[in-house]
Design a protein around this motif. Structure first.
Motif, PDB file in Angstrom:
ATOM      1  N   GLN A  26       0.932  -0.985  -0.044  1.00  0.00           N
ATOM      2  CA  GLN A  26       0.160   0.247   0.214  1.00  0.00           C
ATOM      3  C   GLN A  26       0.419   1.389  -0.126  1.00  0.00           C
ATOM      4  OE1 GLN A  26      -1.059  -2.917   2.160  1.00  0.00           O
ATOM      5  NE2 GLN A  26      -2.645  -3.865   0.737  1.00  0.00           N
ATOM      6  N   ALA A  27       1.967   0.976   0.809  1.00  0.00           N
ATOM      7  CA  ALA A  27       2.656   2.647   0.717  1.00  0.00           C
ATOM      8  C   ALA A  27       3.308   2.471  -0.383  1.00  0.00           C
ATOM      9  CB  ALA A  27       3.857   2.503   1.647  1.00  0.00           C
ATOM     10  N   LEU A  28       3.864   1.410  -1.398  1.00  0.00           N
ATOM     11  CA  LEU A  28       4.879   1.580  -2.058  1.00  0.00           C
ATOM     12  C   LEU A  28       3.349   2.328  -3.504  1.00  0.00           C
ATOM     13  CD1 LEU A  28       6.109  -1.698  -2.885  1.00  0.00           C
ATOM     14  CD2 LEU A  28       7.179   0.530  -2.713  1.00  0.00           C
ATOM     15  N   ARG A  29       2.150   1.848  -3.547  1.00  0.00           N
ATOM     16  CA  ARG A  29       1.305   1.978  -4.518  1.00  0.00           C
ATOM     17  C   ARG A  29       1.079   3.750  -4.463  1.00  0.00           C
ATOM     18  NH1 ARG A  29      -3.816  -0.428  -6.951  1.00  0.00           N
ATOM     19  NH2 ARG A  29      -5.612   1.039  -7.197  1.00  0.00           N
ATOM     20  N   ARG A  53      11.951  14.044  -2.811  1.00  0.00           N
ATOM     21  CA  ARG A  53      11.162  14.102  -2.405  1.00  0.00           C
ATOM     22  C   ARG A  53      10.644  13.366  -0.381  1.00  0.00           C
ATOM     23  NH1 ARG A  53       6.914  12.652  -6.244  1.00  0.00           N
ATOM     24  NH2 ARG A  53       6.896  15.096  -7.341  1.00  0.00           N
ATOM     25  N   THR A  92       6.708   2.092   8.102  1.00  0.00           N
ATOM     26  CA  THR A  92       5.849   1.132   7.171  1.00  0.00           C
ATOM     27  C   THR A  92       6.285   2.264   5.600  1.00  0.00           C
ATOM     28  OG1 THR A  92       3.791   0.112   7.820  1.00  0.00           O
ATOM     29  CG2 THR A  92       4.155   0.737   5.783  1.00  0.00           C
ATOM     30  N   VAL A  93       6.272   3.202   5.533  1.00  0.00           N
ATOM     31  CA  VAL A  93       6.758   4.614   4.360  1.00  0.00           C
ATOM     32  C   VAL A  93       8.311   3.363   4.349  1.00  0.00           C
ATOM     33  CG1 VAL A  93       7.092   6.444   3.312  1.00  0.00           C
ATOM     34  CG2 VAL A  93       5.254   5.400   4.286  1.00  0.00           C
ATOM     35  N   ASN A 105       0.879  11.195  -8.039  1.00  0.00           N
ATOM     36  CA  ASN A 105       1.944  12.151  -8.534  1.00  0.00           C
ATOM     37  C   ASN A 105       1.399  12.502  -9.685  1.00  0.00           C
ATOM     38  OD1 ASN A 105       4.966  10.730  -7.872  1.00  0.00           O
ATOM     39  ND2 ASN A 105       3.267   8.700  -8.130  1.00  0.00           N
ATOM     40  N   GLU A 152       4.535  -4.656  -7.858  1.00  0.00           N
ATOM     41  CA  GLU A 152       4.220  -3.563  -8.340  1.00  0.00           C
ATOM     42  C   GLU A 152       4.513  -1.958  -7.921  1.00  0.00           C
ATOM     43  OE1 GLU A 152      -0.463  -3.711 -10.358  1.00  0.00           O
ATOM     44  OE2 GLU A 152       0.244  -5.334  -9.377  1.00  0.00           O
ATOM     45  N   ASN A 153       4.615  -1.586  -8.998  1.00  0.00           N
ATOM     46  CA  ASN A 153       4.883   0.103  -7.758  1.00  0.00           C
ATOM     47  C   ASN A 153       6.654   0.224  -7.336  1.00  0.00           C
ATOM     48  OD1 ASN A 153       1.994   1.163  -8.247  1.00  0.00           O
ATOM     49  ND2 ASN A 153       1.572  -0.009  -7.007  1.00  0.00           N
ATOM     50  N   MET A 208       2.904   5.954  -2.778  1.00  0.00           N
ATOM     51  CA  MET A 208       4.049   6.532  -3.913  1.00  0.00           C
ATOM     52  C   MET A 208       4.518   6.629  -4.771  1.00  0.00           C
ATOM     53  SD  MET A 208       7.260   5.686  -0.585  1.00  0.00           S
ATOM     54  CE  MET A 208       7.403   3.985  -0.761  1.00  0.00           C
ATOM     55  N   ASN A 209       4.184   5.448  -5.096  1.00  0.00           N
ATOM     56  CA  ASN A 209       4.530   5.443  -6.793  1.00  0.00           C
ATOM     57  C   ASN A 209       3.744   5.701  -8.072  1.00  0.00           C
ATOM     58  OD1 ASN A 209       7.137   5.616  -5.783  1.00  0.00           O
ATOM     59  ND2 ASN A 209       6.925   3.403  -5.683  1.00  0.00           N
ATOM     60  N   SER A 210       2.539   5.284  -7.445  1.00  0.00           N
ATOM     61  CA  SER A 210       1.399   5.439  -9.010  1.00  0.00           C
ATOM     62  C   SER A 210       0.871   6.850  -8.842  1.00  0.00           C
ATOM     63  CB  SER A 210       0.775   4.266  -8.321  1.00  0.00           C
ATOM     64  OG  SER A 210      -0.567   4.499  -7.571  1.00  0.00           O
ATOM     65  N   ALA A 261       9.161   0.593   2.576  1.00  0.00           N
ATOM     66  CA  ALA A 261       8.827   0.955   1.468  1.00  0.00           C
ATOM     67  C   ALA A 261      10.005   1.987   0.412  1.00  0.00           C
ATOM     68  CB  ALA A 261       7.329   1.365   1.241  1.00  0.00           C
ATOM     69  N   TRP A 273       3.935  16.019  -3.038  1.00  0.00           N
ATOM     70  CA  TRP A 273       3.482  14.478  -2.970  1.00  0.00           C
ATOM     71  C   TRP A 273       4.223  14.457  -0.741  1.00  0.00           C
ATOM     72  CZ3 TRP A 273       7.488  11.198  -1.222  1.00  0.00           C
ATOM     73  CH2 TRP A 273       7.678   9.856  -1.659  1.00  0.00           C
ATOM     74  N   ARG A 324       8.969   1.035  -8.703  1.00  0.00           N
ATOM     75  CA  ARG A 324       9.309   1.697  -9.385  1.00  0.00           C
ATOM     76  C   ARG A 324       9.265   3.528  -9.223  1.00  0.00           C
ATOM     77  NH1 ARG A 324      13.085  -1.018  -7.766  1.00  0.00           N
ATOM     78  NH2 ARG A 324      14.024  -2.916  -8.088  1.00  0.00           N
ATOM     79  N   SER A 325      10.253   4.836  -8.951  1.00  0.00           N
ATOM     80  CA  SER A 325       9.069   5.651  -8.813  1.00  0.00           C
ATOM     81  C   SER A 325       9.562   5.793 -10.421  1.00  0.00           C
ATOM     82  CB  SER A 325      10.002   6.198  -8.085  1.00  0.00           C
ATOM     83  OG  SER A 325       9.628   7.810  -8.159  1.00  0.00           O
TER      84      SER A 325
END
Lengths: 565, 420
Positions: A481-484, B195, B221-222, A492, B181-182, A486-488, B225, A553, B184-185
């Motif tokens: 969830q954190a990745l989503r 950031r 958590t962040v 952004n 998924e997700n 941040m990166n989707s 990640a 962001w 990569r920035s």
């Protein structure tokens, strides 16, 4: 020895915060591994348990008369009563309360609790600049008549009423949501809403409420959900054996279940999704004619009987209206209390009894007299949900800041300061979209949903962020969830926020920063925050816009944004 | 003495920017591998046959009987053990594995049965959401400092950490060919780092005034990640780095790719990988479908076991093949291409590697493969057995958020002893 075995059995079966605390109390003085395990558990338990234990060991030692008994209190009087009860307990625990939240904190909180989304920049500015001394209660009134209120409320109730099970994957829920949202939006009496729900017949097109009976498609699921949701009782333990903590016996369970035996789904969701045609609920004497409802192995066929009450005299009439009339009557000992606790839970993240739907003698409320008083007033005021919400939101208890002071930081029980909680997936999604100014796509329901919600839809986001959690005050989000976030997209997609903030500020950096803060955090920045952000923007040199998008962001991914505080 | 740095040290070094480009990519994985083989705790690959595979058409056949179906039985590398003709490569590896032919469980509906076989508990009991096997293994055996997750679920949302909390949630890979998924920035490294730095400042400021445990949990958590995004170990997720020659054996199916990904992740130190193969709910057209599915299993699973063996990892990696129940011993009458229906009373699972004594069959069903004739294995027995094999005390108690102690496996288990 016997005691030890009982303790062990209790622990192995259902245990709740305070029933466990009660066991701990019992286990004191026992030797051996059992007792050691208890000690260990005690050591690890969060502070709330220690507090609860005191209650359980000493249940209602000094029961007081119910405040406001025999009177019909208006909103202001009820708010006063709530505060006096809460403050009495804080005083007894010697915990100093935090001050009231400032306007911005209050505004965002009320928006999230009532309409499920953060306020817009315009609303924020207007509210902060208003000098009306009654602006807080006016805000509550305004949002209670906003149609988003009914929608958000209905969405959160549906999550509790439609089990997330594979059998419901293809179920179309929209008519149910619409039905319930309308009820909240016209402020229908809650007893009437629940009566209509519990007696719903017809096709889904004509009566969205029948969806409840399709979603809970077996007798045991119906019994479990109705008793949890509307009576505040977890009866399911009594399905297979006598309830370990309460006086409920297996016959009590099947006595209630007997009311729901003759309800039939005529076309189930799966067939409807495949072949089309309406889904219909009928109630009749289907049981007599060979076509038996699918019963679990533990089923007992007993006469219909009200919970902890008498046998129902069912002649040829349908059984559900008899049950619904009993359940929603003012004399019913469970219904009003369960409703009060559920709304309290909605506004505070925890009930006066926890878990919200597990009320029994060994799991007493934190504030017994308060719960009793609210229950009485709920009945005296015609089961008016808005009345209850207005009163709660007018209290100091609700309006306190979430910033703890030195002496109340550990308190999670007595309402000395606001307990922050995670935004629900719905709130998070809708708030991000509101901030970045995009419109979410909706996934199709029913057969078209067979492969799951497509990417970039609200439903996909909700499914991804939904984690079954027993406690909204616990952090349950994971790395995916954190990745989503941040990166989707859309976190952004800050271009619009930045463009509009820069334009409105006529490119003045300090003003731009303020605009971004108002839009994302629904508050103005402090002087320190402005100067720190100025440094960040200046460092970016010729590309201030890039730096502004960085800001948006970071804010969208921060605790301040993902919490309802 | 081995001069290669351990995986942990490698991480520290690369985080500090010491190793630079030279140690990136495959070299890092190589080092990690060398380190892991020395001091491994055990890991698990769960091959989840979603829908409930027919035991009578895979591991426990009754050819030539009334409802035996059309498949033939073949010999395996172990004298006396015979399995379906559509699992020939698995047959050759039978000396490394055991068939559990007497699974006997209580749930016959998919959702409840999956929950039960993943967690060992029955859904809805006790008002708790119980952790799945993957989360338990991740918590008990996984490294708590590693950037890489300890529990990865491929092709399925799976069952998560329940009351154990977000720290042990599975990282979900929907499509093995696409990886995480997700991860990569879309930004360049410099901007992303800016950031993250800004975010950390905001978090510090907020935490100073709010101190809430939630803000701490969110920060953690962040940060995890972000660490994962920067970790070179995540190259393990990238199947395109695998030479074509070593990919071929896994077959071209998604499940085959999932098995390959599982091998790469186990090599990289992940404790638990679950790979799902769906489609086993064969109420209709059982025999064409099971044949096709068996072929996918036969390639993917056998190659996984061989690769683990070649890398010296099989003894420390338990590979489990199972679904939520078996299928009726009788063939139903649903149309021209009939099938078999749900059947939890007697069914089969299989285990390979993990240091178990191979070449065994545990339990036995009757002449129709309909009831257990010998050594019934309940869900609790099964869960406790897995714990014993990988070295987890199944009587250990974890604590639910309400303070209630909950055993890893509930009381009343009777683990299988002859596997170890």
């Amino acid at each position: 020895m016997t005691e030890q075995r009982i303790v062990r059995r209790w622990i192995a079966q259902v245990a709740t915060v305070s029933s466990f605390a009660a066991i701990t109390f019992l286990a004191v003085g026992l030797d051996g591994p059992e007792a050691q395990a208890q000690q260990k558990a005690k050591a690890k338990a969060p502070p709330v348990i220690v507090v609860q234990k005191k209650k359980a060991a000493n249940p209602m030692a000094k029961a007081r008369p119910i405040p406001g008994q025999g009177q019909k209190l208006d909103v202001a009087a009820l708010a006063k009563l709530i505060d006096s009860e809460i403050n009495r307990q804080l005083k007894a625990e010697a915990i100093p309360a935090s001050p009231k939240a400032d306007d911005a904190e209050f505004l965002r909180r009320v928006y999230l609790d009532l309409v499920g989304v953060v306020p817009s920049a315009d609303k924020t500015i207007a509210f902060l600049e208003s000098t009306d001394p009654k602006k807080r209660e006016k805000l509550v009134d305004e949002l209670l008549t906003d149609e988003r209120f009914g929608k958000a409320m209905a969405e959160s109730w549906l999550l509790c009423m439609v089990p997330r099970e594979s059998t419901n994957r293809l179920l179309i829920q929209a008519p149910f949501h619409k039905w319930l949202a309308e009820k909240f939006n016209v402020n229908e009496r809650l007893d009437k809403v629940v009566f209509d729900l519990l007696t719903a017949v017809g096709s889904q097109d004509d009566n969205g409420a029948i969806t409840y009976w399709v979603a809970n498609n077996t007798v045991d699921k119906r019994t479990d959900n109705i008793t949890r949701m509307f009576l505040g009782i977890q009866l399911e333990c009594a399905q297979c054996h006598n309830h370990p903590f309460t006086d409920f016996k297996q016959n009590d369970y099947w006595g209630v279940a007997a009311f729901f035996m003759n309800v039939r789904v005529q076309t189930d969701a799966k067939q409807a999704a495949k072949k089309g045609g309406p889904i219909t609920i009928v109630e009749g004497n289907a049981m007599a004619k060979g076509k038996k409802a699918a019963l679990p192995e533990s089923a007992k066929i007993v006469p219909a009987k009200f919970l902890a009450g008498e046998e129902a005299k069912l002649e040829k009439e349908p059984a559900r209206p008899v049950f619904a009339k009993w359940a929603t009557a003012p004399s019913n000992p469970y219904f009003a209390k369960a409703m009060v606790n559920r709304f309290w839970y909605h506004l505070f993240g925890r009930g006066l009894v926890n878990p919200v739907d597990d009320m029994h003698d060994d799991n007493p409320p934190t504030h017994p007299e308060l719960l009793a008083a609210l229950t009485e007033q709920m009945k005296a005021n015609d089961f008016d949900a808005r009345y209850l919400i207005r009163a709660i939101m007018a209290t100091d208890a609700y309006q306190r800041t979430s910033k703890p002071n030195e002496k109340n930081a550990d308190d999670r029980t007595w309402y000395s300061h606001r307990q922050p909680r995670m935004l629900t997936p719905e709130q998070l999604h809708d708030s991000i979209f509101a901030v970045v100014g995009q419109v979410a796509r909706k996934a199709p329901e029913g057969a078209a949903a067979k492969k799951g919600p497509p990417a970039n839809t609200r439903d996909n986001f909700l499914a991804f962020f939904r984690i079954d959690s027993v406690d909204p005050l616990e952090y349950q989000t994971g790395i995916p969830q954190a990745l989503r976030l941040m990166n989707s997209a859309p976190s952004n997609a800050a271009n619009r926020v930045v463009e509009e903030s820069v334009t409105a500020a006529k490119s003045d950096p300090a003003k731009t920063i303020e605009n971004i803060y108002v839009r994302v955090y629904a508050r103005r920045p402090s002087a320190d925050e402005t100067s720190r952000m100025m440094q960040y923007i200046e460092k970016a040199g010729a590309q201030p816009r890039t730096a502004y998008t960085d800001m948006v962001w970071a804010m969208l991914n921060s605790s301040e944004f993902v919490l309802n505080r | 003495m081995n001069l290669l740095p351990t995986r942990r040290e490698m991480l520290k070094l690369s985080a500090a920017g010491v190793t630079g480009a030279a140690f990136s990519g495959w070299l890092n994985v190589l080092a990690a591998r060398a380190a892991e083989t020395r001091q491994r705790t055990k890991s698990v690959v769960l091959l989840w046959m979603d829908g409930g595979p027919s035991h009578k058409d895979t591991w426990d056949l009754r050819p030539g009987t009334d409802h035996g179906g059309p498949y033939r039985e073949i010999n395996t590398s172990v004298n006396g053990i015979r399995i379906s003709e559509h699992l020939p490569k698995m047959g050759e590896l039978m000396n490394h594995g055991a068939i559990l032919r007497s699974m006997s469980t209580a749930e016959g509906a998919h959702a409840r049965a999956k929950y039960n076989l993943h967690t060992g508990y029955r859904e809805g009991v006790g008002g708790l959401v119980y952790p799945s096997m993957g989360a338990i293994v991740a918590k008990e055996l996984g490294s708590q400092e590693a950037a890489m997750p300890n529990f990865v679920s491929v092709g399925n949302r799976s069952y998560g950490a329940g009351f154990l909390g977000p720290r042990h949630q599975p990282l979900i890979v929907n499509d093995p060919a696409r990886g995480v998924e997700n991860l990569r920035s879309t930004l360049n490294t410099q901007q992303f780092d800016n950031r993250v730095g800004l975010l950390d400042e905001l978090e510090q400021g907020f935490h100073r005034t709010h101190q809430a445990s939630l803000t701490q949990a969110h920060r953690t958590t962040v940060n995890r990640a972000v660490t994962l995004m920067r970790d070179t170990g995540t190259a393990a997720f990238d199947l395109s780095r695998e030479p074509a020659a070593s990919r071929a054996g896994y077959g071209t199916s998604k499940f085959g790719e999932g098995c390959l990904l599982a091998r790469r992740l186990i090599e990289a130190g992940v404790s638990f990988v679950e790979v799902t193969l769906g489609g086993w709910d064969t109420h209709q057209d059982n025999f064409d479908r099971v044949k096709n599915l068996s072929t996918q299993v036969d390639s993917g699973m056998s190659q996984l076991i061989k690769d683990l063996k070649d890398r010296g990892l099989l003894d420390t990696t338990l590979v489990i093949w199972m679904g939520e129940f078996g299928r009726t011993p009788r063939i139903n009458a649903r149309g021209p291409k009939p099938g078999r229906d749900h059947y939890p009373r007697a069914w089969s699972a299989a285990m390979f590697g993990g240091g178990i004594k191979g070449g065994q069959v545990i339990g036995r069903t009757d002449a129709e493969a309909a009831t257990v004739a010998e050594r019934p294995i309940s869900t609790l027995d099964f869960m406790a057995t897995v714990c014993n094999i990988v070295g987890i005390d199944h009587n250990k108690q974890n604590h639910a958020p309400n303070g209630r102690p909950v055993r890893i496996v509930d009381r009343g288990s009777n683990p299988i002893t002859q596997l170890l």
